[in-house]
Design a protein around this motif. Structure first.
Motif, PDB file in Angstrom:
ATOM      1  N   GLY A 261       0.798  -1.072   0.110  1.00  0.00           N
ATOM      2  CA  GLY A 261       0.050   0.097   0.056  1.00  0.00           C
ATOM      3  C   GLY A 261       0.945   1.178   0.035  1.00  0.00           C
ATOM      4  O   GLY A 261       0.370   2.426   0.368  1.00  0.00           O
ATOM      5  N   ILE A 262       2.249   1.163  -0.392  1.00  0.00           N
ATOM      6  CA  ILE A 262       2.814   2.204  -0.283  1.00  0.00           C
ATOM      7  C   ILE A 262       2.463   3.384  -1.355  1.00  0.00           C
ATOM      8  O   ILE A 262       2.510   4.510  -1.086  1.00  0.00           O
ATOM      9  N   VAL A 263       2.428   2.957  -2.365  1.00  0.00           N
ATOM     10  CA  VAL A 263       1.955   3.807  -3.476  1.00  0.00           C
ATOM     11  C   VAL A 263       0.312   4.304  -3.488  1.00  0.00           C
ATOM     12  O   VAL A 263      -0.424   3.385  -3.411  1.00  0.00           O
ATOM     13  N   LYS A 264       0.177   5.556  -3.260  1.00  0.00           N
ATOM     14  CA  LYS A 264      -1.329   5.967  -3.014  1.00  0.00           C
ATOM     15  C   LYS A 264      -2.313   6.068  -4.024  1.00  0.00           C
ATOM     16  O   LYS A 264      -2.854   7.064  -4.258  1.00  0.00           O
ATOM     17  N   THR A 265      -2.612   5.059  -4.846  1.00  0.00           N
ATOM     18  CA  THR A 265      -3.446   5.030  -5.985  1.00  0.00           C
ATOM     19  C   THR A 265      -4.045   3.710  -6.007  1.00  0.00           C
ATOM     20  O   THR A 265      -3.452   2.757  -5.381  1.00  0.00           O
ATOM     21  N   PRO A 266      -5.321   3.771  -6.211  1.00  0.00           N
ATOM     22  CA  PRO A 266      -6.105   2.594  -6.151  1.00  0.00           C
ATOM     23  C   PRO A 266      -5.845   1.715  -7.319  1.00  0.00           C
ATOM     24  O   PRO A 266      -6.624   0.644  -7.437  1.00  0.00           O
ATOM     25  N   TYR A 267      -5.060   2.048  -8.522  1.00  0.00           N
ATOM     26  CA  TYR A 267      -4.807   1.400  -9.714  1.00  0.00           C
ATOM     27  C   TYR A 267      -3.187   1.620 -10.002  1.00  0.00           C
ATOM     28  O   TYR A 267      -2.531   2.307  -9.364  1.00  0.00           O
TER      29      TYR A 267
END
Length: 267
Positions: A261-267
């Protein structure tokens, strides 16, 4: 069609950089799914040692050696000579090195490119056309969350991992209408064997304990992590192995994140 078919019996898989870490865990997982697994490392001795360990871990597994330094064209040729055809290719081999951007010389950029990028290019260039001829195959590039969340402390590493995403997507375009897929998997910080020595050295330099360094990884360097810990190699390998399976037949041309979940995008 089987609802969740992960059987790779009769298939041959090459996992690069599989003498330890994520590659080793992936080799064990693919063998447990029935694949004959080709184990790769820079030297024959390290490969033989890994195979002996893997045979203990997966007693019914079938393993063969494919040594070669994949940071060189000659090393890639040696691996291809040992395994002219495979059904599954996991481009896992890679290096990383924290270094300030202004202090990273050309040769470090070139080495990062040769190992992390050209190894996958050379092997995919050989194996992908053969997979297309047989109308079945899996190619997986093991990239990193650093391909999206470029780390300031090692820009050259982030560049190499971003390049993998572009190559994987481009190769996937060649598979249209076939039963061959090409995907990327993006792990986040993972506690592999190499981390033990590296973290200990960096913690000592900073005058803190290893446990404090690990904590700061997620409070300072990667505070957006939802997992808030290093992943285990098997947690990453489970996604890699799924993408290699028949069950993932409709997953193609995509980048699958297991970055905690480090990258804060849902895609």
């Amino acid at each position: 069609m089987t609802i969740f078919d992960t059987d790779l019996s009769g298939r041959t898989a090459l996992v690069t950089g599989s003498t330890r870490g994520i590659g080793y865990a992936s080799a064990a997982g693919l063998a447990s799914m029935g694949a004959r697994v080709l184990v790769n490392g820079r030297t024959a001795d390290t490969v033989d040692h890994a195979i002996n360990q893997l045979r203990v871990r997966v007693p019914d597994g079938e393993f063969a050696a494919a040594p070669g330094d994949l940071g060189t064209a000659a090393g890639c040729d040696a691996v291809i000579a040992a395994a002219p055809e495979v059904d599954v290719l996991v481009n896992n081999t890679g290096i990383y090195e924290p270094k300030p951007f202004a202090e990273t010389p050309d040769e470090d950029w070139q080495k990062m490119f040769d190992v992390n990028v050209m190894s996958g290019v050379r092997l995919s260039r050989h194996y992908l056309p053969k997979m297309l001829e047989r109308d079945w195959g899996r190619v997986v590039f093991v990239s990193s969350e650093s391909a999206i969340f470029i780390p300031a402390e090692m820009v050259h590493y982030g560049f190499s991992k971003a390049a993998q995403l572009a190559i994987a997507r481009g190769c996937a375009e060649l598979t249209k209408g076939s039963r061959v897929t090409v995907n990327s998997v993006l792990p986040g910080p993972t506690w592999v064997e190499a981390q033990v020595e590296r973290v200990a050295a960096r913690a000592e330099t900073m005058g803190i304990s290893v446990e404090e360094f690990k904590r700061r990884t997620f409070t300072e360097r990667r505070p957006s992590s939802l997992l808030q810990r290093y992943a285990e190699p098997e947690e990453v390998a489970s996604l890699i192995c799924y993408v290699c399976s028949p069950a993932a037949s409709a997953t193609n041309g995509t980048a699958l994140r297991c970055d905690g979940g480090i990258v804060k995008t849902p895609y």
